[in-house]
Design a protein around this motif. Structure first.
Motif, PDB file in Angstrom:
ATOM      1  N   GLY A 199       0.785  -1.224   0.000  1.00 28.50           N
ATOM      2  CA  GLY A 199       0.000   0.000   0.000  1.00 28.50           C
ATOM      3  C   GLY A 199       0.816   1.274   0.000  1.00 28.50           C
ATOM      4  O   GLY A 199       0.262   2.349   0.243  1.00 28.50           O
ATOM      5  N   THR A 200       2.136   1.176  -0.233  1.00 26.95           N
ATOM      6  CA  THR A 200       2.975   2.371  -0.218  1.00 26.95           C
ATOM      7  C   THR A 200       3.759   2.464  -1.526  1.00 26.95           C
ATOM      8  O   THR A 200       3.655   1.615  -2.410  1.00 26.95           O
ATOM      9  N   ASP A 201       4.577   3.513  -1.602  1.00 25.75           N
ATOM     10  CA  ASP A 201       5.422   3.739  -2.770  1.00 25.75           C
ATOM     11  C   ASP A 201       6.822   3.180  -2.560  1.00 25.75           C
ATOM     12  O   ASP A 201       7.690   3.342  -3.420  1.00 25.75           O
ATOM     13  N   TYR A 202       7.042   2.449  -1.439  1.00 26.47           N
ATOM     14  CA  TYR A 202       8.397   2.067  -1.057  1.00 26.47           C
ATOM     15  C   TYR A 202       8.676   0.590  -1.330  1.00 26.47           C
ATOM     16  O   TYR A 202       7.774  -0.258  -1.302  1.00 26.47           O
ATOM     17  N   ILE A 203       9.960   0.326  -1.549  1.00 23.94           N
ATOM     18  CA  ILE A 203      10.475  -1.041  -1.668  1.00 23.94           C
ATOM     19  C   ILE A 203      11.579  -1.205  -0.631  1.00 23.94           C
ATOM     20  O   ILE A 203      12.509  -0.391  -0.568  1.00 23.94           O
ATOM     21  N   ASN A 204      11.461  -2.251   0.190  1.00 26.90           N
ATOM     22  CA  ASN A 204      12.450  -2.523   1.215  1.00 26.90           C
ATOM     23  C   ASN A 204      13.509  -3.487   0.688  1.00 26.90           C
ATOM     24  O   ASN A 204      13.191  -4.468   0.010  1.00 26.90           O
ATOM     25  N   VAL A 205      14.745  -3.202   1.032  1.00 31.38           N
ATOM     26  CA  VAL A 205      15.873  -4.079   0.702  1.00 31.38           C
ATOM     27  C   VAL A 205      16.486  -4.547   2.016  1.00 31.38           C
ATOM     28  O   VAL A 205      17.060  -3.739   2.757  1.00 31.38           O
ATOM     29  N   GLU A 206      16.339  -5.830   2.327  1.00 31.20           N
ATOM     30  CA  GLU A 206      16.853  -6.385   3.577  1.00 31.20           C
ATOM     31  C   GLU A 206      18.024  -7.314   3.284  1.00 31.20           C
ATOM     32  O   GLU A 206      17.974  -8.116   2.335  1.00 31.20           O
ATOM     33  N   PHE A 207      19.050  -7.189   4.085  1.00 31.15           N
ATOM     34  CA  PHE A 207      20.207  -8.088   3.972  1.00 31.15           C
ATOM     35  C   PHE A 207      20.495  -8.649   5.359  1.00 31.15           C
ATOM     36  O   PHE A 207      20.574  -7.900   6.331  1.00 31.15           O
ATOM     37  N   GLU A 208      20.654  -9.959   5.429  1.00 34.10           N
ATOM     38  CA  GLU A 208      20.871 -10.637   6.705  1.00 34.10           C
ATOM     39  C   GLU A 208      22.172 -11.424   6.640  1.00 34.10           C
ATOM     40  O   GLU A 208      22.395 -12.212   5.710  1.00 34.10           O
ATOM     41  N   SER A 209      23.026 -11.203   7.616  1.00 34.74           N
ATOM     42  CA  SER A 209      24.310 -11.911   7.670  1.00 34.74           C
ATOM     43  C   SER A 209      24.729 -12.031   9.136  1.00 34.74           C
ATOM     44  O   SER A 209      24.032 -11.553  10.044  1.00 34.74           O
ATOM     45  N   HIS A 210      25.890 -12.644   9.335  1.00 37.36           N
ATOM     46  CA  HIS A 210      26.402 -12.811  10.694  1.00 37.36           C
ATOM     47  C   HIS A 210      27.179 -11.602  11.178  1.00 37.36           C
ATOM     48  O   HIS A 210      27.632 -11.580  12.321  1.00 37.36           O
ATOM     49  N   ASP A 211      27.355 -10.605  10.327  1.00 32.46           N
ATOM     50  CA  ASP A 211      28.081  -9.379  10.671  1.00 32.46           C
ATOM     51  C   ASP A 211      27.125  -8.195  10.500  1.00 32.46           C
ATOM     52  O   ASP A 211      26.611  -7.952   9.416  1.00 32.46           O
ATOM     53  N   ARG A 212      26.900  -7.455  11.581  1.00 32.58           N
ATOM     54  CA  ARG A 212      25.956  -6.342  11.500  1.00 32.58           C
ATOM     55  C   ARG A 212      26.452  -5.238  10.561  1.00 32.58           C
ATOM     56  O   ARG A 212      25.649  -4.616   9.864  1.00 32.58           O
ATOM     57  N   GLU A 213      27.754  -5.018  10.531  1.00 35.72           N
ATOM     58  CA  GLU A 213      28.292  -4.000   9.634  1.00 35.72           C
ATOM     59  C   GLU A 213      28.132  -4.426   8.171  1.00 35.72           C
ATOM     60  O   GLU A 213      27.812  -3.609   7.298  1.00 35.72           O
ATOM     61  N   LEU A 214      28.337  -5.706   7.904  1.00 37.00           N
ATOM     62  CA  LEU A 214      28.174  -6.220   6.539  1.00 37.00           C
ATOM     63  C   LEU A 214      26.729  -6.091   6.077  1.00 37.00           C
ATOM     64  O   LEU A 214      26.470  -5.719   4.921  1.00 37.00           O
ATOM     65  N   SER A 215      25.777  -6.369   6.966  1.00 34.94           N
ATOM     66  CA  SER A 215      24.365  -6.278   6.594  1.00 34.94           C
ATOM     67  C   SER A 215      23.988  -4.859   6.186  1.00 34.94           C
ATOM     68  O   SER A 215      23.317  -4.640   5.167  1.00 34.94           O
ATOM     69  N   ALA A 216      24.416  -3.870   6.967  1.00 35.85           N
ATOM     70  CA  ALA A 216      24.097  -2.479   6.645  1.00 35.85           C
ATOM     71  C   ALA A 216      24.789  -2.046   5.356  1.00 35.85           C
ATOM     72  O   ALA A 216      24.186  -1.399   4.489  1.00 35.85           O
ATOM     73  N   PHE A 217      26.068  -2.402   5.230  1.00 33.89           N
ATOM     74  CA  PHE A 217      26.818  -2.014   4.025  1.00 33.89           C
ATOM     75  C   PHE A 217      26.204  -2.653   2.775  1.00 33.89           C
ATOM     76  O   PHE A 217      26.069  -1.986   1.733  1.00 33.89           O
TER      77      PHE A 217
END
Length: 770
Positions: free
Chosen positions: A202-220
Motif C-alpha cells: 500500500g505504499t510507494d516504497y520497496i524494502n531491501v533487507e540483507f541478513e548476515s552474521h556481521d551487523r556492519e556487513l548487513s548495513a553495508f
C-alpha cells in the motif's frame, strides 16, 4: 472412511501426536544452538510510481492502472542476476581493497568449496566455526591466491561494475572470479539467500533487507545494493527511453505527413477541413445577411430612381404654385396606384412598401411648401439635386451588383458541396482516422518524454544501519515450521494408516464387510491376569475396559438364553479369534446364575481348553480314550444276563459321566481331548454315538459349549454342526476379510436356523459405537 472416524483416531492417538511435536521441537532447538546469530539491516527505496513530484502528463487513472505492472517489473529486475552480481562485485572489492581488520569476511579454501558437496561443506564450516571459537587464527587472503590473480580480479570486477555486466560463464576469467566469490561467500546463491526484496504493501516504497552474521556487513550490503541498482536502473531506463523517443518521433512525422496530404486533398475540393457543420452555418448566416442587404439596396435604387424622375419633372416645369399643385395631385395618383398594387400582392412586397414610403414623404414635403408659401426653388438648384440623385443611384446600383455576385457565389458553393458530398465525406473520414493515429502517436511520444523524467526517479529514502540485536524471529519461525511439520506428518501418517487399514475394526465395518447378525461386541482386554471371581463378586473397581467387557458378556448371556437352546458350537473364521476366552468367560457368567455348564473340547487341532482346565488335575479324562462304542462288550454282557433297557441306559449314563472333569468353579465342568490328531471329528467319532452322548449330557447340564477349529483351515467345525443346536461364529476385529473368509461366511449363512449369529471380539474400546 468417515470424518468422525478420523477425529476419533486422532484423539485416540493424541499422545503420539503430542510426543511427535515435543520431539520435533527439541530436535529443532538442539540444532538451532549451533546456528550463528544473524543481523538484519533494511534500506528503503522510493519509486515515485504512486506519488511523484515530477511533471506527469498522463491522467491519474492511467498511472494507477499501470502501478502494479510497474512494481512487478521493478521487483523482477531487482532480483535479476545482474543486480545480485553488482552487489557481489562491490562486496568483493571492499574485502580485497581493505586490510584484514576492516574486511567483512575471511576467505576460505576455494578448492574445497568447489570439490565437495553441500553437506560436506556444511560439516566442515561447522568444524571451522568451532575451531574459530577457541583460536584467534584467521586465514589470510594470500594463503589461497597469488598477487597477480588478486590484481586481475580487481581489474575485471571494476570493469564489470562500470559496464553493469553480469558474471558470464563465457568470460575467460569466469572461473577465477567465481573462485574469489565462493571463497568470500559472495557468490550468487549466497547473496540471493541473504537478500530479501519486497514492496511495502500500500505504499510507494520497496524494502531491501540483507541478513548476515556481521551487523556492519548487513548495513553495508543493503545500502550498496540500493545505490548500485539505482544507478543501473537509471542507465537502462535512459537508454530505453531515448530509443523510444527517437522511434516515436519518426512515427509521428510519418503520421503528420499522411494527415497533411489528406488535408491538401480536401482543399482541392474548395473545402477546408475545418469547415464542418459550424462553417456551413456561418456561410448560411452570411448569405442571409447579404440577401437582407440586397433588399435594402433595391429599395434605395428604387428611391433614387423616383427621386431622379421627380427632379427631372421639376427641372422641365415652370416652377409656379400651379405646378406645385399639379405635383401634389400627381403624387397622390401615384401613391393610390402603388397602394392598390401593394395590397394586391399581399402587402409583402418590400420594394412597393419602400416606394410608398418615399412618395408619401414627397407628398408631405410639397404640402408643407404650399402651406408656408415658400419661394419656388431655382432651376440651378434642381439641376444640382438631380445630379446628386443620379450619382447616388449609380452607387446603389454598383453595390447591388456586388451583393448579387457574392450571393451567387455562396449559392454556387452550397450546390457544389452537395454535388461533392460523397467524396468529401469519405475524405473527411480518412482525415479523422489520420488525426486519431497522429494524436495517439503524440500521446505516446509525450508519455515517453515524461518517462524520461519520472521513470528514473528511484531514490533511497532510508539508509540501512547496523542492527543492535540479532534476528531472533527467524529462529522462532524455524521452530514453528518444525513443530507444524511434525504435527502435519503425524496426522498424515495416522490418516494414511486409516486409509490403508482394511481390518474389520468396528461394528459398523463388520456389518458392511461380514454382514452376519451381530449378537455381541467384546472389547479388547487382557484375560491372562483376570480373576473372574474378583471382578464379578468382590468390591473391586475394575478399569473401564474390564467394566465394558463384563457388560458385554452379560449381554451375550442374555442373547443365548433367549435362543431356547442348550448345545452351542463356538467356531471362527481364522485361528486366534478368541473362542477359548469367550467360552471360559461365558461359562463363568452362566455359573453366576447357578447354571451347570459343560465344556466339551472338540478342537482336536488345539486343545487349549483342556490345557487350561486340566492343568491342576492328575489325570484328565479325554473323549478319545473313554468314549464307549455303540455296542461295547460290557453292554452285550449286561443284556445277555437279562438286564433291562433301563439298566443299560444307567450303565451308559454312568460311563458317559466318567468322561466329565471337574474345574475350580462349582458349576463348570469339561470334557477334554488328547490333542492333535490326524482324524477329523466324523472319522474319530464314527464308532462312538457322540450325538447321543451330547444329548445325554444335555439332560444333566443347563448348557453345553463345544469349541471347533477355524472354518478356513479345517473341516472339523463343519462336521461338528450336526451334533449341536446352534453355531456361534467368533470374528476377530483385527482381521481382514479375504476371499477364503467369504467362503466361510457363506457357509455360516447357509446354516440358517442353526446359526446363532456372530460375536465381534478384540474390538478397541474407542472403536465401539452405538
Amino acid at each position: 472412511m468417515e470424518i468422525q472416524d478420523v477425529f476419533n483416531n486422532l484423539w485416540r492417538r493424541k499422545w503420539v501426536v503430542l510426543i511427535t511435536l515435543v520431539v520435533g521441537a527439541l530436535v529443532t532447538l538442539f540444532f538451532l544452538q549451533f546456528r550463528e546469530e544473524t543481523f538484519k539491516s533494511t534500506a528503503r527505496i522510493s519509486t515515485g510510481y504512486t506519488i511523484t513530484d515530477q511533471v506527469d502528463l498522463n491522467e491519474p487513472s492511467e498511472r494507477m492502472r499501470d502501478q502494479d505492472v510497474r512494481f512487478n517489473n521493478l521487483l523482477e529486475l531487482m532480483k535479476s542476476p545482474v543486480s545480485f552480481n553488482l552487489l557481489s562485485y562491490r562486496l568483493l572489492l571492499h574485502d580485497l581493497n581493505h586490510d584484514q581488520e576492516q574486511t567483512f569476511r575471511y576467505p576460505k579454501d576455494p578448492s574445497v568449496i568447489l570439490e565437495e558437496d553441500r553437506f560436506t561443506r556444511m560439516g566442515k564450516q561447522l568444524n571451522a566455526k568451532m575451531r574459530a571459537l577457541t583460536s584467534d587464527y584467521q586465514p589470510s587472503l594470500y594463503s589461497f591466491f597469488e598477487d597477480a590473480e588478486i590484481e586481475l580480479v580487481k581489474k575485471e570486477v571494476k570493469e564489470k561494475l562500470r559496464a553493469h555486466e553480469a558474471l558470464d560463464p563465457s568470460d575467460p576469467n569466469f572461473d577465477l572470479i567465481r573462485k574469489f566469490l565462493l571463497a568470500f561467500g559472495y557468490d550468487y546463491q549466497a547473496v540471493s539467500d541473504a537478500l530479501n526484496i519486497y514492496r511495502v504493501f500500500g505504499t510507494d516504497y520497496i524494502n531491501v533487507e540483507f541478513e548476515s552474521h556481521d551487523r556492519e556487513l548487513s548495513a553495508f550490503a543493503a545500502n550498496t545494493f540500493s545505490k548500485e541498482f539505482i544507478d543501473y536502473y537509471a542507465t537502462i531506463r535512459g537508454e530505453h527511453s531515448n530509443e523510444s523517443v527517437a522511434f516515436l518521433k519518426e512515427v509521428a512525422a510519418e503520421r503528420k505527413a499522411i494527415l497533411d496530404n489528406k488535408l491538401s486533398q480536401l482543399e482541392g475540393y474548395g473545402v477546408s477541413d475545418a469547415m464542418g457543420e459550424g462553417e456551413r452555418a456561418s456561410r448560411y448566416s452570411q448569405l442571409v445577411d447579404l440577401e437582407r442587404r440586397r433588399d435594402e439596396l433595391r429599395s434605395a435604387v428604387q428611391e433614387h430612381r423616383l427621386t431622379i424622375n421627380q427632379l427631372e419633372q421639376d427641372v422641365s416645369g415652370s416652377g409656379g404654385g400651379s405646378q406645385q399643385n399639379q405635383r401634389v395631385v400627381a403624387l397622390q395618383d401615384q401613391i393610390r396606384a402603388l397602394q392598390r398594387r401593394y395590397v394586391s400582392t399581399g402587402s409583402t412586397n418590400r420594394e412597393l412598401s419602400d416606394s410608398l414610403a418615399y412618395l408619401r414623404g414627397r407628398l408631405r414635403s410639397l404640402i408643407a411648401r404650399l402651406d408656408t408659401d415658400t419661394e419656388t426653388v431655382g432651376t440651378s438648384d434642381l439641376e444640382q439635386q438631380l445630379k446628386t440623385a443620379r450619382i447616388d443611384y449609380q452607387v446603389a446600383q454598383n453595390d447591388l451588383q456586388q451583393v448579387n455576385a457574392r450571393i451567387n457565389q455562396l449559392q454556387y458553393g452550397f450546390s457544389n458541396d452537395e454535388e461533392q458530398s460523397d467524396e468529401v465525406a469519405a475524405l473527411k473520414n480518412e482525415i479523422e482516422v489520420a488525426k486519431q493515429d497522429y494524436n495517439e502517436v503524440l500521446r505516446k511520444l509525450n508519455q515517453a518524454k515524461n518517462q524520461q523524467v519520472t521513470e528514473s526517479s528511484l531514490r533511497q529514502v532510508l539508509a540501512a544501519t547496523p542492527a543492535l540485536n540479532p534476528s531472533s524471529m527467524k529462529s522462532i519461525y524455524v521452530l514453528c515450521i518444525s513443530v507444524f511439520s511434525c504435527f502435519a506428518l503425524a496426522v498424515l501418517v495416522i490418516i494414511l494408516g486409516m486409509i490403508t487399514d482394511d481390518t474389520i475394526r468396528t461394528p459398523y465395518r463388520f456389518q458392511k464387510m461380514v454382514n452376519l447378525k451381530l449378537q455381541a461386541v467384546l472389547n479388547k482386554v487382557s484375560l491372562k491376569k483376570l480373576d473372574f471371581h474378583k471382578i464379578f463378586i468382590s468390591e473391586y473397581s475394575p478399569k473401564r475396559e474390564v467394566e465394558f467387557y463384563k457388560s458385554s458378556l452379560r449381554h451375550l448371556r442374555y442373547q443365548i438364553e433367549g435362543m431356547n437352546s442348550k448345545i452351542f458350537l463356538f467356531t471362527s473364521l481364522r485361528p486366534g479369534a478368541g473362542k477359548t476366552s469367550i467360552i471360559n468367560s461365558l461359562a463363568y457368567v452362566f455359573s453366576l446364575l447357578k447354571k451347570r455348564v459343560l465344556i466339551i473340547d472338540t478342537n482336536f487341532k488345539n486343545n487349549s481348553l483342556t490345557q487350561i482346565y486340566g492343568s491342576g488335575l492328575k489325570e484328565v479324562k479325554v473323549v478319545q480314550k473313554r468314549m464307549v462304542s455303540k455296542r461295547s462288550p460290557r453292554m452285550a454282557k449286561v443284556t445277555a444276563n437279562g438286564a433291562g433297557a433301563e439298566d443299560e441306559e444307567l450303565v451308559e449314563m454312568k460311563s458317559s459321566l466318567d468322561l466329565v472333569n471337574p474345574t475350580d468353579y462349582d458349576d463348570i465342568f469339561f470334557v477334554g481331548n488328547s490333542g492333535i490328531t490326524g482324524n477329523s471329528p466324523s472319522e474319530m467319532l464314527s464308532r462312538r454315538d457322540f450325538k447321543k452322548f451330547v444329548l445325554m449330557m444335555a439332560e444333566q447340564f443347563d448348557y453345553i459349549f463345544l469349541e471347533g477349529p477355524a472354518l478356513n483351515d479345517h473341516s472339523d467345525s463343519r462336521e461338528l454342526v450336526s451334533f449341536v443346536q446352534r453355531v456361534v461364529t467368533v470374528v476377530n476385529a483385527q482381521d481382514t476379510v479375504r476371499p477364503v473368509d467369504e467362503q466361510s461366511i457363506e457357509f455360516v449363512k447357509s446354516l440358517k436356523g442353526k446359526s446363532a449369529g456372530a460375536v465381534l471380539n478384540q474390538v478397541v474400546l474407542e472403536d465401539i459405537r452405538d
